[in-house]
Design a protein around this motif. Structure first.
Motif, mmCIF file in Angstrom:
data_model
loop_
_atom_site.group_PDB
_atom_site.id
_atom_site.type_symbol
_atom_site.label_atom_id
_atom_site.label_comp_id
_atom_site.label_asym_id
_atom_site.label_seq_id
_atom_site.Cartn_x
_atom_site.Cartn_y
_atom_site.Cartn_z
ATOM 1 N N PHE A 170 0.384 -1.129 0.034
ATOM 2 C CA PHE A 170 -0.086 -0.038 -0.015
ATOM 3 C C PHE A 170 0.867 0.976 -0.083
ATOM 4 C CE2 PHE A 170 -3.394 -2.535 2.269
ATOM 5 C CZ PHE A 170 -4.460 -2.975 0.933
ATOM 6 N N GLY A 171 2.451 1.296 1.123
ATOM 7 C CA GLY A 171 2.661 2.408 0.944
ATOM 8 C C GLY A 171 3.584 2.946 -0.554
ATOM 9 N N ALA A 172 3.662 1.686 -1.062
ATOM 10 C CA ALA A 172 4.633 2.083 -2.527
ATOM 11 C C ALA A 172 3.235 3.215 -3.415
ATOM 12 C CB ALA A 172 4.800 0.175 -3.043
ATOM 13 N N TYR A 173 2.713 2.376 -3.640
ATOM 14 C CA TYR A 173 1.611 3.237 -4.552
ATOM 15 C C TYR A 173 0.918 4.106 -3.625
ATOM 16 C CZ TYR A 173 0.939 -1.069 -7.444
ATOM 17 O OH TYR A 173 0.988 -2.285 -7.990
ATOM 18 N N ALA A 174 1.489 4.626 -2.936
ATOM 19 C CA ALA A 174 0.839 6.287 -1.649
ATOM 20 C C ALA A 174 1.864 6.740 -2.476
ATOM 21 C CB ALA A 174 0.868 5.945 -0.124
ATOM 22 N N GLU A 175 3.636 6.506 -2.446
ATOM 23 C CA GLU A 175 4.842 7.361 -2.862
ATOM 24 C C GLU A 175 5.420 7.040 -4.414
ATOM 25 O OE1 GLU A 175 9.429 7.065 -2.438
ATOM 26 O OE2 GLU A 175 8.413 5.435 -1.241
ATOM 27 N N SER A 176 4.155 6.677 -5.240
ATOM 28 C CA SER A 176 4.485 6.775 -5.803
ATOM 29 C C SER A 176 3.167 7.818 -6.392
ATOM 30 C CB SER A 176 3.887 5.033 -7.134
ATOM 31 O OG SER A 176 4.021 5.075 -8.432
ATOM 32 N N LEU A 177 2.210 8.248 -6.650
ATOM 33 C CA LEU A 177 1.041 9.032 -6.115
ATOM 34 C C LEU A 177 1.910 10.280 -6.319
ATOM 35 C CD1 LEU A 177 -2.152 7.674 -4.905
ATOM 36 C CD2 LEU A 177 -1.517 8.222 -7.431
ATOM 37 N N VAL A 178 2.603 10.166 -5.324
ATOM 38 C CA VAL A 178 3.395 11.423 -5.067
ATOM 39 C C VAL A 178 4.356 11.679 -6.265
ATOM 40 C CG1 VAL A 178 4.961 12.629 -3.530
ATOM 41 C CG2 VAL A 178 3.891 11.643 -2.454
ATOM 42 N N GLU A 179 5.282 10.987 -6.481
ATOM 43 C CA GLU A 179 6.302 11.295 -7.835
ATOM 44 C C GLU A 179 5.356 11.639 -9.122
ATOM 45 O OE1 GLU A 179 8.977 8.126 -6.462
ATOM 46 O OE2 GLU A 179 7.269 7.628 -7.397
ATOM 47 N N ASP A 180 3.711 10.517 -9.110
ATOM 48 C CA ASP A 180 2.381 11.600 -10.160
ATOM 49 C C ASP A 180 2.796 13.261 -10.335
ATOM 50 O OD1 ASP A 180 3.157 8.484 -10.874
ATOM 51 O OD2 ASP A 180 1.437 7.404 -10.028
ATOM 52 N N ILE A 181 1.741 13.176 -8.746
ATOM 53 C CA ILE A 181 1.650 14.799 -8.770
ATOM 54 C C ILE A 181 2.823 15.408 -8.844
ATOM 55 C CG2 ILE A 181 1.219 16.021 -6.714
ATOM 56 C CD1 ILE A 181 -0.900 15.294 -7.593
ATOM 57 N N GLU A 182 4.246 15.416 -8.777
ATOM 58 C CA GLU A 182 5.022 16.427 -9.484
ATOM 59 C C GLU A 182 5.177 16.546 -10.799
ATOM 60 O OE1 GLU A 182 8.443 14.162 -7.830
ATOM 61 O OE2 GLU A 182 8.762 14.879 -5.738
ATOM 62 N N LEU A 183 4.919 15.337 -11.573
ATOM 63 C CA LEU A 183 4.699 15.483 -12.721
ATOM 64 C C LEU A 183 3.577 16.313 -12.872
ATOM 65 C CD1 LEU A 183 5.977 15.051 -15.287
ATOM 66 C CD2 LEU A 183 4.038 12.681 -15.998
ATOM 67 N N LEU A 184 2.205 16.375 -12.229
ATOM 68 C CA LEU A 184 0.993 17.377 -12.316
ATOM 69 C C LEU A 184 0.849 18.167 -12.448
ATOM 70 C CD1 LEU A 184 -2.129 16.922 -13.617
ATOM 71 C CD2 LEU A 184 -2.497 16.921 -10.764
ATOM 72 N N GLU A 185 2.340 19.088 -11.162
ATOM 73 C CA GLU A 185 2.261 20.371 -10.662
ATOM 74 C C GLU A 185 3.485 21.055 -12.214
ATOM 75 O OE1 GLU A 185 5.115 22.989 -9.168
ATOM 76 O OE2 GLU A 185 5.624 21.804 -9.296
ATOM 77 N N ALA A 186 3.741 20.260 -12.434
ATOM 78 C CA ALA A 186 4.851 20.476 -14.116
ATOM 79 C C ALA A 186 3.726 21.547 -15.541
ATOM 80 C CB ALA A 186 5.757 20.052 -14.690
ATOM 81 N N ALA A 187 2.004 20.760 -14.970
ATOM 82 C CA ALA A 187 1.395 20.611 -15.751
ATOM 83 C C ALA A 187 0.967 21.924 -15.799
ATOM 84 C CB ALA A 187 0.956 19.721 -16.699
ATOM 85 N N PHE A 188 0.592 22.460 -14.174
ATOM 86 C CA PHE A 188 -0.215 22.951 -13.977
ATOM 87 C C PHE A 188 1.114 24.519 -14.303
ATOM 88 C CE2 PHE A 188 -0.886 25.884 -9.812
ATOM 89 C CZ PHE A 188 -2.151 26.126 -10.430
ATOM 90 N N ARG A 189 1.596 24.079 -13.738
ATOM 91 C CA ARG A 189 2.970 25.995 -13.853
ATOM 92 C C ARG A 189 2.880 25.935 -15.432
ATOM 93 N NH1 ARG A 189 3.815 25.496 -9.640
ATOM 94 N NH2 ARG A 189 2.811 27.144 -9.410
ATOM 95 N N LEU A 190 1.950 24.843 -16.555
ATOM 96 C CA LEU A 190 2.537 26.099 -17.890
ATOM 97 C C LEU A 190 0.804 26.159 -17.633
ATOM 98 C CD1 LEU A 190 3.732 26.238 -20.664
ATOM 99 C CD2 LEU A 190 3.357 23.926 -20.927
#
Length: 446
Positions: A170-190
């Motif tokens: 369960f914890g692995a998928y939680a941390e994976s989502l954090v990394e995914d959000i970092e990519l989403l944040e780059a999209a938000f910046r643009l």
């Protein structure tokens, strides 16, 4: 009805009109509120620079806010014969205010109008996606803590490898989502850059205050170069779809794990009847259809960045009509990922973890590495220890019944590092700056 671009006495063939407009009115309904917001900011700026009278600004703002309320109530429509949302809103204004309503287009092109609509739309939808990811993250962290002592076989090459745990899973998928959000944040910046005032891509001779509209709409900054503002069309959508595809990858892998773990040959979890279906011929079947459809829909989303790249490839600078088709990729994708996140939350909430899985003797070999490490701690060189244990396994003399696990380092079975993962999540979410955006929009429509 005349189009915004149409000259006097000019007509358009119905077949050509149907082909060129396509599904735009359907997707434009999702842009309506953002078109109003862009218009409110634009006319407020026009009054500031002297291109609109103060006596004209008040009625225009009042009517635009009335249209906004109509949109929020679900009562707004794009009438038959109306080309797009921009035409519909300008038409409503002229119906109420006459020629005054026509003044909102000064210093603006449909190109930067639709650009700002899409930027505002994507910015808002990114916040919805981030909220849905956060809910799933919180659930996964809670599940990880609750099941940190429930052991699970770990696999490589689909062969049993080493002990794992549901807490680790369960914890692995939680941390994976954090990394995914970092990519989403780059999209938000643009998405959070203001293209308004770029016109058709070459600016305007009017003294437009682009920094002021940037402030009014809560954007982080303007696209400074007006040509680059137009270059962001398609590029911003690609950033968003790439981030969506990465979240979908995480959901797809989790769904695949659920399909495997729910099968009788694995038997690690149990799904409730609401998440399974039966067979028309085999009365014992409980098929994980929800997880399978989640996996399939997520995999479809992973193809979208490539589709968008192909759609917009080999285009020179400036606007081209192909960009209209990006909506048909973007908007359904946002709906799909939000649905996927919601159903994943439901699935994780309701799956039942099975206890004491590793007591079965078929998992004895999972503990071979523990035996190697014990010898190393006693002073035996690792390669020699590996060979000793390997020989025992080969001879059928290995005893893995002790089931001792001594993992203590960060991120292992005995030290999940959930606090550290939570810290990473908090840092990632703060970088978005949703509060500033929401405050600006609230002020604009108040």
């Amino acid at each position: 009805m005349a189009k915004l671009w149409q000259k006097e006495n000019q007509t358009t063939d119905a077949k050509i009109e149907k082909f060129t407009i396509g599904n735009d009115p359907v997707y434009d309904l999702q842009l309506a509120r953002y078109d109003v917001l862009g218009s409110l900011a634009h006319i407020t700026m026009l009054e500031k620079v002297g291109l609109l009278g103060a006596d004209e600004l008040g009625p225009l703002c009042a009517e635009l806010k009335a249209i906004y309320a109509q949109i929020e109530a679900g009562d707004f429509t794009i009438e038959d014969g109306m080309e797009d949302v921009h035409s519909q809103i300008e038409y409503l204004l002229t119906q109420k205010l006459g020629d005054q309503g026509k003044k909102i287009h000064a210093g603006r092109s449909r190109n930067d109008q639709v650009l700002v609509d899409l930027k505002l739309f994507m910015r808002a939808e990114i916040q919805h996606i981030a909220d849905a990811v956060e809910r799933l993250f919180d659930l996964l962290i809670a599940k990880s803590e609750a099941h940190k002592n429930d052991l699970l076989p770990g696999y490589t090459h689909l062969q049993i490898a080493m002990p794992s745990s549901f807490g680790l899973w369960f914890g692995a998928y939680a941390e994976s989502l954090v990394e995914d959000i970092e990519l989403l944040e780059a999209a938000f910046r643009l998405a959070n850059k203001n293209p308004l005032g770029s016109g058709a891509g070459y600016g305007s001779s009017f003294p437009l205050d682009r920094k002021y509209t940037t402030e009014l709409l809560g954007f982080e900054s303007p696209h400074v170069n007006v040509v680059n503002a137009q270059l962001s069309r398609g590029k911003t959508e690609l950033y968003v779809l790439t981030a969506i595809a990465q979240i979908a990858t995480t959901l797809s892998k989790l769904a695949m794990d659920v399909c495997l773990y729910n099968s009788q040959n694995f038997g690690f979890i149990e799904l409730p009847s609401s998440l399974t279906t039966g067979s028309s011929i085999m009365p014992h079947k409980k098929n994980p259809d929800v997880a399978e459809l989640l996996r399939g829909k997520a995999n479809k989303l992973k193809a979208l960045p490539n589709q968008l790249q192909l759609l917009t490839s080999n285009l020179p600078s400036g606007y081209h009509r192909e960009f209209q088709l990006t909506k048909e990729l973007l908007m359904p994708a946002i709906e799909e990922i939000l649905d996927g996140l919601e159903i994943t939350h439901y699935m994780v909430s309701h799956l039942k973890v099975k206890k004491d899985l590793l007591v079965d003797s078929k998992y004895d070999l999972l503990f071979s590495v523990e035996e190697v490490n014990k010898l190393v701690v006693q002073g035996v060189p690792f390669r020699e220890a590996y060979q000793i244990v390997g020989k025992k396994i080969e001879d059928g003399a290995f005893d893995g019944s002790t089931r001792e696990i001594n993992h203590s380092h960060l991120g292992s079975i005995g030290n999940l590092g959930l606090a550290e993962i939570q810290d990473q999540k908090e840092i990632a979410w703060k970088r978005f700056g949703f509060e500033k955006v929401n405050k600006a929009i609230a002020a604009l429509i108040s």
